[in-house]
Design an enzyme around this catalytic site. Structure first.
Site, PDB file in Angstrom:
ATOM      1  N   ASP A  19       0.732  -1.224  -0.089  1.00 23.61           N
ATOM      2  CA  ASP A  19       0.032  -0.048  -0.052  1.00 23.61           C
ATOM      3  C   ASP A  19       0.763   1.279  -0.034  1.00 23.61           C
ATOM      4  OD1 ASP A  19      -2.368   1.515  -0.053  1.00 23.61           O
ATOM      5  OD2 ASP A  19      -3.174   0.751   1.691  1.00 23.61           O
ATOM      6  N   GLU A  48     -14.072   1.344  -0.166  1.00 23.26           N
ATOM      7  CA  GLU A  48     -13.227   1.825   1.023  1.00 23.26           C
ATOM      8  C   GLU A  48     -13.626   3.505   1.387  1.00 23.26           C
ATOM      9  OE1 GLU A  48      -9.016   1.300   0.714  1.00 23.26           O
ATOM     10  OE2 GLU A  48      -8.589   3.127   0.133  1.00 23.26           O
TER      11      GLU A  48
END
Length: 649
Positions: free
Chosen positions: A402, A457
């Protein structure tokens, strides 16, 4: 097994004086409908025609190599024509188990370099190829898309080279695009009766392409190679502070990325286009990726470890992780993803105080569930060998990386290094905080999915993930490859009732919209993002989701309209699946023709909007009946969805 037919019958003639003196060369697709006109001498230009309609007109292309500009004041020394028609087996299928790689090609020969064009029935592409082993710095590349007319565009816009590749789509005429913004690929231009999708493929040791609008021409822009970096956001990210004057150096003999202009006459055709994959480099010969296992993933982060009705304190701890593993086993899920919090913030080798990951992995293996672990790229970059060796020893099946938020050549090289190092250890990769796909998954089939999408998200803090946005993603972002959108919300609301709640998030649109995303959206690692508690309370939806595959043998576009709705059918083995989502604020009626079904008796199980879904988004119904007739009549609520599983009787 691949069945290959490669034709190069014109190669000898192509180098004859008659061909070498030609000023304009033509290349047509196998069906004859796509045509490329190439001005090979002087300034190198190409035009793109579909039938008799000019889509791109005199697009100049060049590359500055060690101060010399390939493509300007050029003299073509000869050409070579090639054709290919072969079947490609897809190692990890997305839309198709096999693909037909059928095209005509033209290679232009220059001193020190070549330029290759390919024409497919559904698009064209070109790339530079260096023939000079001494080529060093690539200082610039000129990419121009000079559209004939003023098409309507669908773009993701950003004002910086370092960002997260997650935006809503802007819809506007090309001549009104802001000149101070960069366009993220892929992007769509609607030119009368044709859609043109701009994308790239086969990006290695090279920066990703952005586009900038100027005088109705889209011009390429790239991030130069990093010189120095600085730490940002409390150490979560590392951004470039200063850049070099070159894109890459030590180029040598190599090919460069493909510049793609795909074309279709209906929006639905975009749902079956795999030109990005076909143009990508193949995996190395004799490499074994048979160990790669797609599947569904239970995720702990989106729902904030929010489980209740249990006798332990839920959170980032061993007992919660084991609870999630038990739930995954009970429901036949292949993986559990443990997101941030299992390790120290800046040290992958140090576990969080309440986590025994070695024991968690042992327990997961005992239950037949794979463990995936999240990591910041800055930690992985610093600790790659030790961390991956430790995870391999534990039995971890893959990682989610990420916060990269860049696509310069140094970052592209990091992606490839991660793919290589995880493949050595038979581990899967999910690139989160990522630029959109560019075909790398073909060379490294352990790359299962990527973010590069404004996905579910964001519902934790934003109201911009709308049903219309979902429909646009299906056509545009998904064109380039799998996306880690992370569907599966069981708390559903229409726009007027939606609230962004971080600890107990919901989705916009109906429950059936969320379920249909498992058919419409593609990811070999497909997430169930919500809390197990919510799934247990909605057993009908859960059982339906569990039956939907994550890879497909065949895809058949049914119908659709950009931003309004999409409907698609997909086959896995002998079973068929239908997914449809509505992005508008009005209901839609669909008459779905079932001509893709072989003859025989079929049973259909559907997950559809309930009679009150227009007001209560959670209202849905699941029913199983014998399939009658050759079509389905389906009513989809505003922001709604429809999913069906069709099996032999």
């Amino acid at each position: 097994m691949r069945r290959v037919r490669l034709y190069a019958g014109c190669a000898l003639l192509a180098l004859s004086p008659v061909f070498a003196e030609a000023k304009i060369y033509e290349l047509k697709s196998p069906d004859g409908r796509n045509q490329v006109e190439i001005e090979a001498d002087g300034n190198l230009n190409y035009s793109f025609l579909r039938d008799t309609t000019r889509l791109l007109d005199k697009c100049f292309l060049s590359m500055n190599v060690d101060g010399k500009e390939w493509g300007r004041n050029a003299k073509c020394r000869g050409i070579k024509r090639m054709s290919s028609d072969r079947t490609v087996d897809v190692t990890v299928p997305r839309r198709f188990k096999t693909l037909r790689d059928k095209y005509n090609a033209l290679m232009l020969r220059y001193k020190g370099y070549d330029v290759e064009f390919r024409a497919y029935d559904n698009g064209i592409a070109y790339r530079f190829v260096s023939a000079d082993p001494k080529a060093n710095e690539i200082n610039a590349e000129v990419v121009n898309y000079n559209f004939a007319g003023n098409p309507r565009t669908y773009t993701q816009l950003t004002d910086r080279l370092q960002q997260w590749f997650e935006y809503n789509y802007t819809e506007r005429e090309m001549n009104s695009l802001p000149a101070d913004s960069l366009i993220i690929l892929p992007m769509l231009a609607r030119t009368g009766k044709y859609d043109v999708m701009l994308a790239e493929s086969d990006v290695y040791d090279y920066p990703g392409l952005y586009l900038r609008s100027g005088n109705a021409v889209l011009k390429g822009e790239f991030a130069a190679y990093p010189r120095t970096e600085k730490t940002m956001e409390n150490g979560n990210k590392r951004y470039v502070d200063k850049r070099e004057t070159f894109l890459v150096n030590k180029a040598g003999k190599r090919s460069f990325p493909w510049r793609i202009a795909a074309v279709c006459e209906s929006d639905a055709e975009l749902l079956a286009n795999e030109i990005v994959y076909l143009l990508a480099s193949e995996k190395e010969r004799n490499t074994d990726f048979s160990w790669v296992k797609p599947g569904k993933v239970l995720w702990d982060w989106w729902n904030c470890w929010n489980v209740y009705g249990v006798d332990f304190k839920a959170g980032k701890n061993t007992v919660t992780y084991k609870y999630l593993i038990d739930w995954a086993e009970r429901n036949g899920l292949e993986y559990v993803l443990f997101d941030e919090g299992w390790s120290a913030p800046f040290d992958l080798m140090t576990l969080a105080p309440d986590v025994d990951m070695e024991e968690v992995c042992r327990y997961a293996a005992e239950k037949g569930v794979g463990v995936l672990l999240w990591t910041k790229w800055v930690n992985l970059d610093r600790q790659m060998t030790d961390a991956l060796d430790m995870m391999k020893k534990w039995g971890v099946k893959g990682i989610k990386v990420d916060f990269m938020d860049r696509n310069d050549a140094a970052m592209v090289n990091f992606y490839e290094k991660v793919a290589e190092e995880t493949a050595k250890r038979q581990m899967l990769v999910n690139f989160h905080g990522s630029y959109p796909p560019d075909g790398m998954r073909r060379r490294y089939p352990n790359i299962m999915t990527r973010e590069g999408v404004y996905g579910l998200e964001n519902n934790k803090w934003s109201d911009r993930v709308t049903p219309k946005h979902d429909v646009l993603l299906a056509y545009i972002r998904q064109f380039s490859g799998p996306m880690d959108y992370t569907p599966g919300a069981m708390l559903n609301a229409h726009e007027d009732k939606f609230r962004s709640i971080h600890d107990e998030p919901m989705s916009q649109g109906t429950r059936s919209h969320q379920v249909a995303l498992y058919v419409v959206f593609e990811s070999p690692l497909q997430t169930l993002a919500d809390s197990p508690v919510h799934y247990d309370a909605n057993a009908g939806s859960l059982e339906f989701i569990k039956k939907i595959p994550t890879t497909w043998d065949e895809t058949v576009p049914i119908a659709g309209e950009m931003g309004k709705y999409v409907a698609v059918a997909k086959r896995k083995s002998n079973d068929w699946y239908i997914g449809a989502i509505n992005g508008s604020e009005k209901p839609v009626h669909l008459d779905i023709q079932l001509d893709f079904l072989p003859e025989g008796d079929w049973v259909i199980t559907s997950h559809s909007d309930g009679v009150n879904a227009d007001t209560q988004a959670k209202d849905s119904k699941v029913e199983t009946t014998e399939l009658k007739g050759t079509s389905l009549s389906v009513d989809v609520a505003r922001g709604g969805g429809y999913a069906a599983i069709i099996t032999r009787k």
